[in-house]
Design a protein around this motif. Sequence first.
Motif, short mmCIF file in Angstrom:
data_model
loop_
_atom_site.label_atom_id
_atom_site.label_comp_id
_atom_site.label_asym_id
_atom_site.label_seq_id
_atom_site.Cartn_x
_atom_site.Cartn_y
_atom_site.Cartn_z
N VAL A 19 0.85 -1.20 0.00
CA VAL A 19 0.00 0.00 0.00
C VAL A 19 0.89 1.25 0.00
N GLU A 20 1.91 1.23 0.86
CA GLU A 20 2.83 2.36 0.93
C GLU A 20 3.52 2.57 -0.42
N GLY A 21 3.94 1.47 -1.04
CA GLY A 21 4.59 1.57 -2.35
C GLY A 21 3.67 2.18 -3.40
N ALA A 22 2.41 1.78 -3.37
CA ALA A 22 1.45 2.33 -4.32
C ALA A 22 1.23 3.82 -4.07
N LEU A 23 1.15 4.20 -2.79
CA LEU A 23 0.97 5.62 -2.45
C LEU A 23 2.20 6.44 -2.86
N VAL A 24 3.38 5.88 -2.65
CA VAL A 24 4.61 6.58 -3.06
C VAL A 24 4.59 6.80 -4.57
N GLN A 25 4.25 5.77 -5.32
CA GLN A 25 4.23 5.90 -6.77
C GLN A 25 3.19 6.93 -7.22
N LEU A 68 7.57 18.09 5.51
CA LEU A 68 6.61 17.59 4.52
C LEU A 68 6.90 18.14 3.14
N LEU A 69 7.25 19.41 3.07
CA LEU A 69 7.58 20.01 1.78
C LEU A 69 8.81 19.33 1.17
N LEU A 70 9.86 19.18 1.97
CA LEU A 70 11.07 18.53 1.47
C LEU A 70 10.81 17.07 1.09
N ALA A 71 10.02 16.38 1.91
CA ALA A 71 9.72 14.98 1.61
C ALA A 71 8.96 14.87 0.29
N PHE A 72 8.03 15.81 0.05
CA PHE A 72 7.29 15.78 -1.20
C PHE A 72 8.21 16.07 -2.39
N GLN A 73 9.08 17.08 -2.21
CA GLN A 73 9.99 17.46 -3.30
C GLN A 73 11.04 16.40 -3.57
N ARG A 74 11.42 15.67 -2.53
CA ARG A 74 12.51 14.71 -2.66
C ARG A 74 12.03 13.26 -2.52
N LEU A 75 10.79 13.03 -2.75
CA LEU A 75 10.24 11.69 -2.58
C LEU A 75 10.93 10.68 -3.50
N ARG A 77 13.92 10.35 -3.87
CA ARG A 77 15.14 9.88 -3.19
C ARG A 77 14.84 8.80 -2.14
N TYR A 78 13.57 8.65 -1.80
CA TYR A 78 13.19 7.64 -0.81
C TYR A 78 13.40 6.25 -1.41
N THR A 79 14.00 5.37 -0.63
CA THR A 79 14.27 4.01 -1.07
C THR A 79 13.11 3.12 -0.68
N PRO A 80 12.39 2.56 -1.67
CA PRO A 80 11.28 1.67 -1.35
C PRO A 80 11.75 0.50 -0.48
N ASP A 81 10.85 -0.07 0.27
CA ASP A 81 11.12 -1.19 1.18
C ASP A 81 12.00 -0.80 2.37
N THR A 82 12.13 0.52 2.63
CA THR A 82 12.79 0.98 3.85
C THR A 82 11.72 1.73 4.65
N SER A 83 12.04 2.06 5.86
CA SER A 83 11.06 2.70 6.74
C SER A 83 10.82 4.15 6.32
#
Length: 195
Positions: A19-25, A68-75, A77-83
């Motif tokens: 679910v998290e992976g789908a939301l990230v995508q 939240l702004l940085l996370a949205f802009q840099r999403l 860079r987030y590595t899937p399957d990590t916390s």
Amino acid sequence: LMSVMVPEDIERAQATTSVEGALVQAALDGDGRAFADLVKPHLPVLYRIARRACGDAALAEDAVQETLLLAFQRLDRYTPDTSLRAYLAAVAVKRAHTLIRSNRRRLARETTAPPLQTVDTPEELTRAAQTESRVRAAIAMLPTKRGEAVLLRLDGKLSDEEIASAVGSTPQSVRVLVHLGLKDLKAALALGGDP
């Protein structure tokens, strides 16, 4: 003690990850609602971490907003399957520290400080504020990485693995950092006596 994952826990973790992976995508594709759904469960932890790091509610709110702004802009860079919680918590700690430094510089530039407001508060609130201030000061005196690990454990309730991901270390090293940090924190608070 190590926890053992039962099949139900494994299935729940896999479902959460998918679910998290789908939301990230979806968020990467520009879906703001998906990003909101992705970060909403983590907001209380982010605020607690930022509040403890800043010691100021307004700065903490700013730190969470910037996180939240940085996370949205840099999403991307987030590595899937990590916390995701560890990823967001790491950003929140760094933003909180940046805002503290910025606030100190701003205050130093100001020629006059506004008068202190005195508010009559119940004794328990006063003690709580004093204790919070002492804990914040004691954590600030710890070496940076140790202080961040303690902050993420106490306020973020993150696991060793999540903290390791957030501070760029190994879980074994995090166990040592947290142990030493809590030991130092306990000693520092004991020196100050009862609030």
